[in-house]
Design a protein around this motif. Structure first.
Motif, PDB file in Angstrom:
ATOM      1  N   LEU A 167      35.687  43.910  39.442  1.00 47.21           N
ATOM      2  CA  LEU A 167      34.275  43.579  39.790  1.00 47.21           C
ATOM      3  C   LEU A 167      33.524  44.170  40.983  1.00 47.21           C
ATOM      4  CD1 LEU A 167      32.495  40.879  39.577  1.00 47.21           C
ATOM      5  CD2 LEU A 167      33.845  39.827  41.236  1.00 47.21           C
ATOM      6  N   ASP A 168      32.515  44.317  40.619  1.00 53.24           N
ATOM      7  CA  ASP A 168      31.497  45.156  41.707  1.00 53.24           C
ATOM      8  C   ASP A 168      30.302  44.260  41.852  1.00 53.24           C
ATOM      9  OD1 ASP A 168      32.651  47.994  41.946  1.00 53.24           O
ATOM     10  OD2 ASP A 168      32.585  47.648  39.967  1.00 53.24           O
ATOM     11  N   ILE A 169      30.093  43.641  43.034  1.00 53.99           N
ATOM     12  CA  ILE A 169      29.047  42.923  43.317  1.00 53.99           C
ATOM     13  C   ILE A 169      28.092  43.557  44.597  1.00 53.99           C
ATOM     14  CG2 ILE A 169      28.389  40.463  44.364  1.00 53.99           C
ATOM     15  CD1 ILE A 169      30.470  39.428  43.015  1.00 53.99           C
ATOM     16  N   TYR A 170      26.804  43.800  44.232  1.00 54.26           N
ATOM     17  CA  TYR A 170      25.842  44.350  45.076  1.00 54.26           C
ATOM     18  C   TYR A 170      25.033  43.644  45.628  1.00 54.26           C
ATOM     19  CZ  TYR A 170      27.530  48.285  42.092  1.00 54.26           C
ATOM     20  OH  TYR A 170      28.241  49.116  41.310  1.00 54.26           O
ATOM     21  N   LYS A 183      28.709  44.336  38.220  1.00 57.01           N
ATOM     22  CA  LYS A 183      29.367  44.912  37.023  1.00 57.01           C
ATOM     23  C   LYS A 183      30.795  44.335  36.713  1.00 57.01           C
ATOM     24  CE  LYS A 183      27.343  49.637  37.273  1.00 57.01           C
ATOM     25  NZ  LYS A 183      27.421  51.035  37.382  1.00 57.01           N
ATOM     26  N   LEU A 184      31.312  44.251  35.650  1.00 54.01           N
ATOM     27  CA  LEU A 184      32.427  43.922  35.095  1.00 54.01           C
ATOM     28  C   LEU A 184      33.095  44.782  34.198  1.00 54.01           C
ATOM     29  CD1 LEU A 184      32.307  39.880  34.149  1.00 54.01           C
ATOM     30  CD2 LEU A 184      33.512  41.139  35.945  1.00 54.01           C
ATOM     31  N   THR A 185      34.268  45.481  34.596  1.00 53.75           N
ATOM     32  CA  THR A 185      34.627  46.717  33.648  1.00 53.75           C
ATOM     33  C   THR A 185      36.593  46.374  33.635  1.00 53.75           C
ATOM     34  OG1 THR A 185      34.970  47.918  35.755  1.00 53.75           O
ATOM     35  CG2 THR A 185      33.188  48.278  34.538  1.00 53.75           C
ATOM     36  N   ILE A 186      36.849  47.007  32.588  1.00 52.23           N
ATOM     37  CA  ILE A 186      38.242  46.881  32.037  1.00 52.23           C
ATOM     38  C   ILE A 186      38.391  48.318  31.703  1.00 52.23           C
ATOM     39  CG2 ILE A 186      37.935  45.927  29.877  1.00 52.23           C
ATOM     40  CD1 ILE A 186      40.554  44.466  30.482  1.00 52.23           C
ATOM     41  N   ILE A 244      25.770  44.648  51.499  1.00 52.34           N
ATOM     42  CA  ILE A 244      27.071  45.115  51.333  1.00 52.34           C
ATOM     43  C   ILE A 244      27.536  44.968  49.726  1.00 52.34           C
ATOM     44  CG2 ILE A 244      27.791  42.589  51.647  1.00 52.34           C
ATOM     45  CD1 ILE A 244      30.372  43.470  52.924  1.00 52.34           C
ATOM     46  N   THR A 245      28.373  45.961  49.457  1.00 47.09           N
ATOM     47  CA  THR A 245      28.742  46.060  48.255  1.00 47.09           C
ATOM     48  C   THR A 245      30.468  45.775  48.257  1.00 47.09           C
ATOM     49  OG1 THR A 245      27.415  47.708  47.392  1.00 47.09           O
ATOM     50  CG2 THR A 245      29.334  47.464  45.989  1.00 47.09           C
ATOM     51  N   ILE A 246      30.599  44.758  47.362  1.00 49.16           N
ATOM     52  CA  ILE A 246      32.209  44.284  47.447  1.00 49.16           C
ATOM     53  C   ILE A 246      32.623  44.817  46.006  1.00 49.16           C
ATOM     54  CG2 ILE A 246      33.563  42.171  47.194  1.00 49.16           C
ATOM     55  CD1 ILE A 246      31.439  40.798  49.118  1.00 49.16           C
ATOM     56  N   SER A 247      33.965  45.216  45.930  1.00 53.56           N
ATOM     57  CA  SER A 247      34.606  45.726  44.879  1.00 53.56           C
ATOM     58  C   SER A 247      35.817  45.850  44.781  1.00 53.56           C
ATOM     59  CB  SER A 247      34.097  47.319  44.755  1.00 53.56           C
ATOM     60  OG  SER A 247      34.618  47.973  43.674  1.00 53.56           O
ATOM     61  N   ASP A 257      52.904  39.971  43.583  1.00 52.77           N
ATOM     62  CA  ASP A 257      52.763  40.342  45.144  1.00 52.77           C
ATOM     63  C   ASP A 257      51.026  40.746  45.083  1.00 52.77           C
ATOM     64  OD1 ASP A 257      55.015  40.462  46.286  1.00 52.77           O
ATOM     65  OD2 ASP A 257      55.529  42.507  45.354  1.00 52.77           O
ATOM     66  N   LEU A 258      50.268  39.793  45.853  1.00 57.08           N
ATOM     67  CA  LEU A 258      48.814  40.119  46.155  1.00 57.08           C
ATOM     68  C   LEU A 258      48.674  41.158  47.228  1.00 57.08           C
ATOM     69  CD1 LEU A 258      48.435  36.157  46.674  1.00 57.08           C
ATOM     70  CD2 LEU A 258      48.027  37.652  44.624  1.00 57.08           C
ATOM     71  N   THR A 259      47.915  42.030  46.664  1.00 54.40           N
ATOM     72  CA  THR A 259      47.841  43.461  47.633  1.00 54.40           C
ATOM     73  C   THR A 259      46.655  43.419  48.339  1.00 54.40           C
ATOM     74  OG1 THR A 259      46.849  44.354  45.631  1.00 54.40           O
ATOM     75  CG2 THR A 259      49.286  44.776  45.944  1.00 54.40           C
ATOM     76  N   ALA A 260      45.601  42.621  47.898  1.00 58.01           N
ATOM     77  CA  ALA A 260      44.206  42.702  48.824  1.00 58.01           C
ATOM     78  C   ALA A 260      43.762  41.322  48.663  1.00 58.01           C
ATOM     79  CB  ALA A 260      43.535  43.707  48.306  1.00 58.01           C
ATOM     80  N   GLU A 261      42.649  41.164  49.347  1.00 54.58           N
ATOM     81  CA  GLU A 261      41.862  39.747  49.411  1.00 54.58           C
ATOM     82  C   GLU A 261      40.910  40.098  47.913  1.00 54.58           C
ATOM     83  OE1 GLU A 261      39.840  37.673  52.706  1.00 54.58           O
ATOM     84  OE2 GLU A 261      38.142  38.363  51.563  1.00 54.58           O
ATOM     85  N   SER A 262      40.945  38.988  47.182  1.00 53.38           N
ATOM     86  CA  SER A 262      40.122  38.688  45.971  1.00 53.38           C
ATOM     87  C   SER A 262      38.731  38.958  46.397  1.00 53.38           C
ATOM     88  CB  SER A 262      40.317  37.443  45.517  1.00 53.38           C
ATOM     89  OG  SER A 262      39.258  37.226  44.332  1.00 53.38           O
ATOM     90  N   PRO A 263      37.807  39.794  45.469  1.00 56.62           N
ATOM     91  CA  PRO A 263      36.357  39.936  45.827  1.00 56.62           C
ATOM     92  C   PRO A 263      35.460  38.342  45.947  1.00 56.62           C
ATOM     93  CG  PRO A 263      36.997  40.957  43.831  1.00 56.62           C
ATOM     94  CD  PRO A 263      38.140  40.396  44.494  1.00 56.62           C
TER      95      PRO A 263
END
Length: 380
Positions: A145-148, A65-68, A164-167, A189-195
């Motif tokens: 981005l949601d990747i299942y 899924k791609l959302t904005i 695993i679901t990566i979101s 500022d990068l706040t988390a690892e990119s999916p």
């Protein structure tokens, strides 16, 4: 701005470029405007085919899924434009920085990594270059981005066979203002690892890595298009080198035009792009990434560039070669400004005085920072 940060910090670009090279990532940055419009904010999501014809399982699919946020999209409709190869380049810089434990960036740091100008501290983007970088960042920070990875994990053994679901947002980050290297500037500022990095890592580390300085071509005008072309060609070359048995060592001009959105460019622009691509391939030859290349024609038209590259050596051969190039002594008579500039960018300098080497006034000992850049006689 999303965040105000006033600390004065010293920042440096990541030297190693880390590129997610899995099917999901490459697909996301290769949609046409129409296809991307259908994919974005589709409540049912869409499918990316991981494997078309697996011997045991047939077609292996990954729901995505791609959302904005509609409010964000309404305020700036350009954020709904398809993810481009230039967006991929900017995402790669952020991913490389995160991978190198560098959590804070500036537009100048991003630009230096995009262009390979790692050692040039006063190298800053122009107004157009800055606008392109910031626009990409805003897209990457606002598209979720949601990747299942269910089918792929179970059938291909990723994540030890556990679904695993990566979101997250493609690049989770905040933009603010601060002082970097003594100057007030925009701060990312990068706040988390990119999916994208997470997914590629879960898929048995489907990553490409190379030294950012390979992208540095002296006296080149680094327009956003040139940056896009260099990074795409570099990714393709490194992917082919990583999979020599599965991939043909050749890049077609048509493929570059398609992936970089240049299919409808004028004949004169396509001619200039072909010449630029050839010049970059020649640069990779000079760097030692490639050992030869050839421009091919089909029906009397320029069609592709094929190339060869160094074959993987045994451990003993690599150690012997490393010993041969680890230290090179160059007489003090060698010293044109061009040569000094070349070596200062790509090699570490050590001055040995007469007391250390009594047979000569002094030597300049060059230790390669970039192993593929080995000096040739005409560079001395």
């Amino acid at each position: 701005m999303d965040k105000l940060t006033m600390q004065n910090v010293q920042l440096y670009p990541a030297r190693k470029v880390i590129v997610p090279n899995d099917r999901d990532t490459k697909t996301l940055f290769n949609y046409s405007a129409e296809t991307y419009r259908r994919r974005l904010n589709n409540p049912d999501g869409f499918i990316i085919v991981e494997v078309k014809n697996h011997k045991r399982f047939g077609k292996i699919k990954t729901p995505v899924k791609l959302t904005i946020d509609p409010t964000v999209a309404a305020a700036d409709p350009t954020l709904m434009e398809p993810l481009s190869q230039f967006d991929f380049d900017v995402a790669t810089v952020c991913i490389s920085s995160w991978h190198a434990d560098k959590r804070r960036l500036s537009p100048a740091i991003i630009y230096r990594c995009l262009t390979g100008k790692i050692g040039q501290h006063d190298f800053t983007p122009s107004k157009d270059q800055l606008a392109a970088i910031m626009h990409s960042l805003k897209k990457l920070m606002n598209v979720h981005l949601d990747i299942y990875l269910h089918d792929a994990c179970i059938k291909l053994g990723y994540n030890k066979g556990k679904p695993i679901t990566i979101s997250n947002y493609i690049i989770p980050a905040q933009i603010g203002e601060g002082f970097i290297n003594g100057q007030r500037t925009t701060v990312i500022d990068l706040t988390a690892e990119s999916p994208l990095l997470t997914v590629a890592t879960v898929k048995n580390n489907q990553l490409i890595a190379y030294d950012a300085r390979i992208l540095n071509i002296p006296r080149q005008n680094n327009t956003p298009l040139h940056i896009e072309l260099k990074h795409y060609i570099m990714r393709r070359v490194m992917e082919i080198i990583a999979h020599p048995k599965e991939m043909t060592p050749s890049i077609t001009f048509a493929d570059v035009f398609e992936k970089c959105g240049l299919e409808n460019a004028s004949p004169s622009k396509k001619w200039r792009i072909r010449k630029f691509i050839e010049s970059f391939i020649a640069h990779l030859l000079n760097c030692g990434v490639l050992t030869s290349y050839q421009v091919n024609k089909k029906d009397n038209n320029l069609y592709s560039i094929s190339f060869t590259f160094p074959q993987k050596a045994s451990k003993a051969e690599r150690m012997k070669t490393s010993e041969q190039i680890e230290t090179r002594a160059v007489s003090s008579a060698v010293g044109t400004s061009q040569s000094r500039s070349y070596y200062a960018e790509n090699w570490q300098w050590t001055i040995l005085k007469a007391s250390q080497l009594p047979k000569s006034p002094f030597y300049i000992v060059l230790t390669p920072l970039l192993p593929t850049l080995i000096p040739t006689p005409n560079t001395l």
